[in-house]
Structures are given as structure tokens and as C-alpha cells.
Design a protein around this motif. Structure first.
Motif, PDB file in Angstrom:
ATOM      1  N   GLN A  52      64.692  14.070  58.549  1.00 23.34           N
ATOM      2  CA  GLN A  52      66.129  13.416  58.538  1.00 23.34           C
ATOM      3  C   GLN A  52      65.987  12.015  58.804  1.00 23.34           C
ATOM      4  O   GLN A  52      65.418  11.558  59.693  1.00 23.34           O
ATOM      5  CB  GLN A  52      66.928  14.342  59.360  1.00 23.34           C
ATOM      6  N   GLY A  53      66.950  11.342  58.206  1.00 18.93           N
ATOM      7  CA  GLY A  53      67.123  10.099  58.292  1.00 18.93           C
ATOM      8  C   GLY A  53      67.429   9.232  57.058  1.00 18.93           C
ATOM      9  O   GLY A  53      68.004   9.683  56.200  1.00 18.93           O
ATOM     10  N   HIS A  54      67.232   7.864  56.710  1.00 16.78           N
ATOM     11  CA  HIS A  54      67.560   7.003  55.897  1.00 16.78           C
ATOM     12  C   HIS A  54      66.297   6.421  55.309  1.00 16.78           C
ATOM     13  O   HIS A  54      65.326   5.696  56.022  1.00 16.78           O
ATOM     14  CB  HIS A  54      68.515   6.103  56.323  1.00 16.78           C
ATOM     15  N   PRO A  55      66.165   6.480  53.687  1.00 13.00           N
ATOM     16  CA  PRO A  55      64.804   5.885  53.358  1.00 13.00           C
ATOM     17  C   PRO A  55      64.795   4.350  53.510  1.00 13.00           C
ATOM     18  O   PRO A  55      63.636   4.172  53.510  1.00 13.00           O
ATOM     19  CB  PRO A  55      65.283   5.967  51.830  1.00 13.00           C
ATOM     20  N   GLY A  56      65.617   3.601  53.710  1.00 12.75           N
ATOM     21  CA  GLY A  56      65.688   2.379  54.384  1.00 12.75           C
ATOM     22  C   GLY A  56      64.942   2.133  55.367  1.00 12.75           C
ATOM     23  O   GLY A  56      64.264   1.016  55.794  1.00 12.75           O
ATOM     24  N   LYS A  57      64.962   3.212  56.430  1.00 13.02           N
ATOM     25  CA  LYS A  57      64.395   3.013  57.682  1.00 13.02           C
ATOM     26  C   LYS A  57      63.321   3.627  57.942  1.00 13.02           C
ATOM     27  O   LYS A  57      62.437   3.507  58.901  1.00 13.02           O
ATOM     28  CB  LYS A  57      65.437   3.567  58.903  1.00 13.02           C
ATOM     29  N   GLU A  58      63.110   4.796  57.186  1.00  8.78           N
ATOM     30  CA  GLU A  58      61.785   5.656  57.516  1.00  8.78           C
ATOM     31  C   GLU A  58      60.795   5.261  55.951  1.00  8.78           C
ATOM     32  O   GLU A  58      61.364   4.809  54.921  1.00  8.78           O
ATOM     33  CB  GLU A  58      62.056   6.982  57.418  1.00  8.78           C
TER      34      GLU A  58
END
Length: 424
Positions: free
Chosen positions: A173-179
Motif C-alpha cells: 500500500q502506498g503511492h508509486p511516486g514514493k515507493e
């Protein structure tokens, strides 16, 4: 070794081999433990002894006896280290709605539905900018979640999966730009993500192989097509190599990329096997004429998984040739040479099985069901060496988790060991 001991060792080999690169590395580790020496293709090679070469996800291993001559034949068991799966794309970190997903490309011809709702891993190699390779296997990380039947009431009437839209596994879970999925792989491999110049990463099942059935007669695992053959050939070569002299040069050729046509430098269409055989012949002082004589004295067993009769779909099989699990390895025959078996090769195979005290079964396709192919015709065409196609019977071939009989891989290994010791 008993069939049960063999199947448990096969289980361990499969678990250590979630990618073709791991399969070649684990085979090399076992060979070194048995006294084989890894050779670099850029180095000079010794004349005799027990050796192997790893090229990417392929491995070639052989034994050159002290009494081998320039015209001694090669007894080759060919197999392949890759399996149908999914391969990580460039820019692999994707996702939406708070889900992290992996961008993957379908590799070969997997049964897509069999990969749903399983705990999966990423495995393969990372290559640094300086060319250093690092193997990585994440353990349970991903899952292709199936749509609930409440949202697809017709799912049981015919599930249709779109490769681009539906086959995007979730891994967090999270956001592709941050992970960063590549960063996660680098961490697991213990390397700096900034130094990674390329990668070959596939998706693999994480569930261990399991013996089961009323009398423990079945074995289920991933990648049995075709690690059953690689493992059988590996076991046989190690056992046969204990002999100090012989009338043949036994060779295990475990190619990569069979599931996508074998057209690579480590595939059966590539030069790897011919390169190795030529260098071994050169070491024995062979002229071009001698090498041709050696090839004429050679024989190849192309070992790849085949189809057992399916009790729920018997109409898809030839009605007179219905191989079963635990009935012995298959002799695979096709009139259109999708398999390389001919009458002479079939007779040689029958003799090897008789000498090994192992059963075998014949397989031929139903005329209305197109026949797949193997490395057999490729090897026969490229090298002119007589070749026979055989393999372990399976159900659920190209599933994330395939099914075989406990006895059949053991029989294949026994026949292979006899083959490696016998001039045919």
C-alpha cells in the motif's frame, strides 16, 4: 536413493530455484559439492575431468574420461531451466487507489487463472553498472487478487483475464511516486539501487512442494516443467561421474528460454551447446573430421515434461495412448517432428529403460489438438545428433503449481544415469 528420497530432493531443488538463474546456480553448487569445477568461457580449459559452465540462466556440465579420444561420442541429456511466468517490466512500480502494483509482462504460456490468489515472490538477477550480478528472491511479496464473485456473477461460467488489465499483482500500500519496487529488490539483494543497470526478474510461487494422495503417490510444486528433468539429469550426472573411465562423454545441457522459443545465447537455438562440445573436442585433439565422427557417435535425450491423461478431459488425448502418473517417463512421438523421436531413437530409449529396470510410456497427441514442441528438434537440426524426446508425465502443465507422480522423476533419473554410462 528411493523414489521418496528423490522427490524430496527434487522439492528442495525447486524451492532453491525460483528463476532460471537460481536453477543454474543451485545446479552449479551441487556439482561443486560433488567435485566438479566451474570453468569460465574466457579461460583455457583442462583436457579431462568433471566441469561445468554457467551462461546466464543456462548450465552445461560434462565429464571427460581419461581414456576419451577425439572421436568419443557425447551422451547429452537436454532440459531447460525456465518456466511460464511473468517478467518484471521497466518502470515496474505502478498502482492506484492506494495500492502498490508491479508492472509485469507475460512470459511464455502460463495458465493465467492458476496464478490468482497465491502468495508469490520476485526472483532473478540484478546487474550492476560494472557487470556484477546478484541473485535475489524476495519470498512472499505479491498477489494477483481475483475479483469477488459478487462483482462478477458469470465468473464460474467462463473466466476471461485480460493480460494487460487484470494481471497486475499487488505488493503493498502506498503511492508509486514514493515507493520503489526496484529499491526493495536492491535492499533484499544487499546492493545499492543507484548502481543497478539492468535486471531479469520473474514472478514465482512460494508454496513448498508437497507429497500427497491416498498412498502418498502424488507430488505438487511449481516449475516442474522442466525442473523435473534438470534435477534428474543433475542427479544422474553426479552419480555417473563417480566412474573413473568411460566410453562416452556424458553431458547435461540445461538451456534457458525454451518457453519462449529458445532463441537466445543461452537457449537451445543458440550456440552454447555447440560451443562447449567443440571446445571439449578441441581439448582431445580433434580435427574437423574427428568432431564430425564424434557427433555421429553421439546421442541426445531431450527431456521435457509431457501430458498424462486427464480424467476429466480424456477426449483431449489420443484414445489408444493414455499415459498415467507413476507409469514411467514418456517417450514423446509426433509425425510432424514436433518431437525428434524416430524409430531408431525409440529403440535406443527402450533399451536404456530395460537396462535401468524402469518402465516407460508412449505419448502421441490427439489429431485435433495441436502438439507443442521441445528443444529436441532444435538440437537435432542444429548439431545433426540423433535425438529422442522424453519427459515426466504431468497434469496441470504450465500452471503455477503442477502435478506429477512420485515415482516418475526417480525413474527418469535412473534411466538418465544408465544413459550417461552407456555407449549407444
Amino acid at each position: 536413493m528411493t523414489s521418496v528420497e528423490h522427490i524430496l530432493d527434487l522439492r528442495d531443488y525447486i524451492e532453491a530455484s525460483p528463476s532460471s538463474f537460481h536453477a543454474a546456480h543451485e545446479a552449479g553448487r551441487r556439482l561443486e559439492a560433488a567435485g566438479f569445477t566451474r570453468l569460465l568461457e574466457s579461460a583455457e580449459w583442462p583436457r579431462h575431468g568433471r566441469h561445468f559452465v554457467i551462461r546466464d540462466g543456462a548450465l552445461i556440465a560434462w565429464v571427460t574420461p581419461e581414456d576419451a579420444t577425439a572421436t568419443t561420442g557425447f551422451n547429452i541429456l537436454g532440459a531447460h531451466t525456465d518456466s511460464p511466468s511473468f517478467k518484471l517490466k521497466p518502470k515496474p512500480t505502478t498502482g492506484r487507489f492506494g495500492w502498490l502494483q508491479a508492472g509485469v509482462e507475460v512470459y511464455g504460456g502460463p495458465l493465467l487463472n492458476s496464478w490468482l490468489d497465491r502468495e508469490l515472490q520476485l526472483a532473478g538477477r540484478l546487474v550492476d553498472l560494472d557487470g556484477t550480478e546478484s541473485l535475489v528472491a524476495t519470498g512472499p511479496l505479491l498477489r494477483f487478487p481475483q475479483l469477488a464473485i459478487h462483482l462478477d456473477r458469470a465468473a464460474n461460467d467462463g473466466l476471461k483475464l485480460d493480460r494487460q488489465q487484470h494481471m497486475n499483482p499487488v505488493w503493498g500500500q502506498g503511492h508509486p511516486g514514493k515507493e520503489d519496487l526496484l529499491g526493495l529488490l536492491a535492499d533484499r539483494a544487499g546492493v545499492d539501487v543507484a548502481t543497478i543497470g539492468g535486471y531479469d526478474i520473474v514472478v514465482a510461487d512460494t508454496q513448498p512442494g508437497q507429497v500427497f494422495g491416498a498412498n502418498n503417490e502424488f507430488f505438487a510444486a511449481g516449475r516442474m516443467d522442466n525442473l523435473t528433468s534438470v534435477h534428474a539429469g543433475l542427479t544422474a550426472l553426479i552419480n555417473a561421474s563417480q566412474a573413473t573411465a568411460g566410453t562416452v562423454v556424458p553431458v547435461l545441457a540445461a538451456f534457458d528460454h525454451e518457453e519462449i522459443g529458445s532463441g537466445s545465447r543461452s537457449g537451445a537455438c543458440g550456440p552454447i551447446l555447440e560451443d562447449i562440445l567443440t571446445r571439449v573436442s578441441d581439448g582431445l585433439g580433434a580435427s574437423v573430421s574427428d568432431r564430425r565422427r564424434a557427433f555421429a557417435n553421439s546421442f541426445c535425450v531431450s527431456a521435457d515434461a509431457g501430458h498424462a491423461v486427464h480424467p476429466n478431459y480424456s477426449e483431449r488425448h489420443d484414445p489408444a495412448n493414455l499415459p498415467v502418473l507413476n507409469g514411467g517417463p514418456l517417450l514423446k512421438i509426433n509425425a510432424n517432428q514436433r518431437y525428434a523421436t524416430d524409430a531408431t531413437g525409440a529403440a535406443i530409449w527402450a533399451g536404456l529403460c530395460s537396462a535401468a529396470g524402469a518402465p516407460y510410456q508412449e505419448f502421441v497427441s490427439n489429431n485435433d489438438v495441436p502438439c507443442g514442441s521441445t528443444i529436441g528438434p532444435l538440437t537435432a537440426t542444429r548439431l545433426g545428433i540423433r535425438t529422442v524426446d522424453v519427459g515426466t508425465p504431468l497434469l496441470s502443465m504450465h500452471s503455477a503449481r503442477e502435478l506429477c507422480g512420485v515415482d516418475d522423476p526417480f525413474h527418469l533419473a535412473r534411466i538418465a544415469e544408465t544413459f550417461f554410462r552407456t555407449a549407444v
